[in-house]
Scaffold this motif. Structure first.
Motif, PDB file in Angstrom:
ATOM      1  N   PRO A  99       0.983  -1.133   0.238  1.00  0.00           N
ATOM      2  CA  PRO A  99       0.198   0.116   0.042  1.00  0.00           C
ATOM      3  C   PRO A  99       0.572   0.996  -0.218  1.00  0.00           C
ATOM      4  N   VAL A 100       1.879   0.842   0.237  1.00  0.00           N
ATOM      5  CA  VAL A 100       2.657   2.672   1.041  1.00  0.00           C
ATOM      6  C   VAL A 100       3.381   2.971  -0.758  1.00  0.00           C
ATOM      7  N   LEU A 101       3.471   2.041  -1.370  1.00  0.00           N
ATOM      8  CA  LEU A 101       3.953   2.297  -2.830  1.00  0.00           C
ATOM      9  C   LEU A 101       3.262   2.560  -3.837  1.00  0.00           C
ATOM     10  N   ALA A 102       1.967   1.963  -3.332  1.00  0.00           N
ATOM     11  CA  ALA A 102       0.717   2.016  -4.610  1.00  0.00           C
ATOM     12  C   ALA A 102       0.113   3.108  -4.047  1.00  0.00           C
ATOM     13  N   VAL A 103       0.060   3.876  -3.003  1.00  0.00           N
ATOM     14  CA  VAL A 103      -0.032   5.132  -3.279  1.00  0.00           C
ATOM     15  C   VAL A 103       1.000   6.312  -3.584  1.00  0.00           C
ATOM     16  N   THR A 104       2.227   6.117  -2.990  1.00  0.00           N
ATOM     17  CA  THR A 104       3.265   6.799  -3.479  1.00  0.00           C
ATOM     18  C   THR A 104       2.989   6.564  -4.843  1.00  0.00           C
ATOM     19  N   TRP A 122       0.460   6.641  -6.607  1.00  0.00           N
ATOM     20  CA  TRP A 122      -0.105   7.640  -7.198  1.00  0.00           C
ATOM     21  C   TRP A 122      -0.041   8.888  -6.868  1.00  0.00           C
ATOM     22  N   LEU A 123       0.308   9.249  -5.698  1.00  0.00           N
ATOM     23  CA  LEU A 123       0.578  10.389  -5.603  1.00  0.00           C
ATOM     24  C   LEU A 123       1.543  11.266  -6.582  1.00  0.00           C
ATOM     25  N   ALA A 124       3.051  10.851  -6.658  1.00  0.00           N
ATOM     26  CA  ALA A 124       3.782  11.034  -7.813  1.00  0.00           C
ATOM     27  C   ALA A 124       3.313  11.222  -9.388  1.00  0.00           C
ATOM     28  N   ALA A 125       2.065  10.172  -9.784  1.00  0.00           N
ATOM     29  CA  ALA A 125       1.301  10.006 -11.286  1.00  0.00           C
ATOM     30  C   ALA A 125       0.537  11.159 -11.060  1.00  0.00           C
ATOM     31  N   ILE A 126      -0.245  11.986  -9.676  1.00  0.00           N
ATOM     32  CA  ILE A 126      -1.126  13.242 -10.110  1.00  0.00           C
ATOM     33  C   ILE A 126      -0.448  14.037  -9.799  1.00  0.00           C
ATOM     34  N   ASP A 127       0.927  14.126  -9.379  1.00  0.00           N
ATOM     35  CA  ASP A 127       1.724  15.493  -9.025  1.00  0.00           C
ATOM     36  C   ASP A 127       3.131  15.654 -10.134  1.00  0.00           C
ATOM     37  N   HIS A 128       2.755  14.925 -11.516  1.00  0.00           N
ATOM     38  CA  HIS A 128       3.023  15.340 -12.525  1.00  0.00           C
ATOM     39  C   HIS A 128       2.075  15.845 -13.094  1.00  0.00           C
ATOM     40  N   PHE A 129       1.263  15.545 -13.279  1.00  0.00           N
ATOM     41  CA  PHE A 129      -0.093  16.404 -13.968  1.00  0.00           C
ATOM     42  C   PHE A 129      -0.056  17.385 -13.608  1.00  0.00           C
ATOM     43  N   ALA A 130      -0.039  17.835 -12.250  1.00  0.00           N
ATOM     44  CA  ALA A 130      -0.101  19.606 -11.186  1.00  0.00           C
ATOM     45  C   ALA A 130       1.157  20.218 -11.779  1.00  0.00           C
ATOM     46  N   ILE A 131       1.790  19.833 -11.827  1.00  0.00           N
ATOM     47  CA  ILE A 131       3.864  19.949 -12.654  1.00  0.00           C
ATOM     48  C   ILE A 131       3.349  20.721 -13.570  1.00  0.00           C
ATOM     49  N   GLU A 133      11.099  14.612  -4.938  1.00  0.00           N
ATOM     50  CA  GLU A 133       8.945  14.659  -4.072  1.00  0.00           C
ATOM     51  C   GLU A 133       8.116  13.375  -3.979  1.00  0.00           C
ATOM     52  N   ILE A 134       8.550  12.435  -4.525  1.00  0.00           N
ATOM     53  CA  ILE A 134       8.572  11.044  -4.754  1.00  0.00           C
ATOM     54  C   ILE A 134       8.788  10.139  -3.700  1.00  0.00           C
ATOM     55  N   LEU A 135      10.230  10.642  -3.163  1.00  0.00           N
ATOM     56  CA  LEU A 135      10.944  10.329  -1.469  1.00  0.00           C
ATOM     57  C   LEU A 135      10.106  11.137  -0.693  1.00  0.00           C
ATOM     58  N   PHE A 136       9.424  11.987  -1.170  1.00  0.00           N
ATOM     59  CA  PHE A 136       8.839  12.579  -0.072  1.00  0.00           C
ATOM     60  C   PHE A 136       7.485  12.427   0.267  1.00  0.00           C
ATOM     61  N   PHE A 137       6.190  11.715  -0.671  1.00  0.00           N
ATOM     62  CA  PHE A 137       5.578  11.234  -0.469  1.00  0.00           C
ATOM     63  C   PHE A 137       5.786   9.594  -0.094  1.00  0.00           C
TER      64      PHE A 137
END
Length: 122
Positions: free
Chosen positions: A44-49, A51-60, A84-88
């Motif tokens: 779950p930690v890796l999956a959520v990380t 997911w957040l990185a993918a969404i962040d990609h579009f936000a950036i 940023e990915i490490l932050f997530f």
């Protein structure tokens, strides 16, 4: 701190001590089952990380997030800086390990309450 390691330095100073302390606590509380805890929280930690990185990609790409020029290592996955990915990842680990420690404390409290009740009745 105005160099390329700024984000990484602050990230490590912020998250690493607590992550390590939690990991030590998990090792102490769960002992032989500690590896099972990480097998449980890892996916779950890796999956959520991810997911957040993918969404962040579009936000950036849309300009929602902007990182200071020269404040990151310059290594990205897509548009997302590695830091940023490490932050997530750190944030997700802090939450998952914290819940694992909290769950262990609750289990111990219930166990000791049940044991105390049983020994009083005996």
């Amino acid at each position: 701190m105005n160099d390329r390691t700024a984000y990484l330095s602050y990230l490590l100073a912020w998250g690493a001590p607590v992550i390590v302390a939690q990991a030590v606590g998990i090792g102490a509380f769960y002992r032989a089952q500690a590896i099972d805890v990480y097998r449980s929280i890892g996916p779950p930690v890796l999956a959520v990380t991810a997911w957040l990185a993918a969404i962040d990609h579009f936000a950036i790409l849309d300009g929602v997030w902007i990182f200071g020029e020269g404040r990151t290592l310059g290594q990205n996955i897509g548009a997302v800086p590695i830091e940023e990915i490490l932050f997530f990842l750190f944030t997700n680990l802090l939450v998952a390990q914290g819940l694992a420690l909290l769950g262990r404390r609750r289990f111990q409290a219930q166990f000791f309450r049940a044991t105390a009740t049983t020994s009083i009745k005996s």
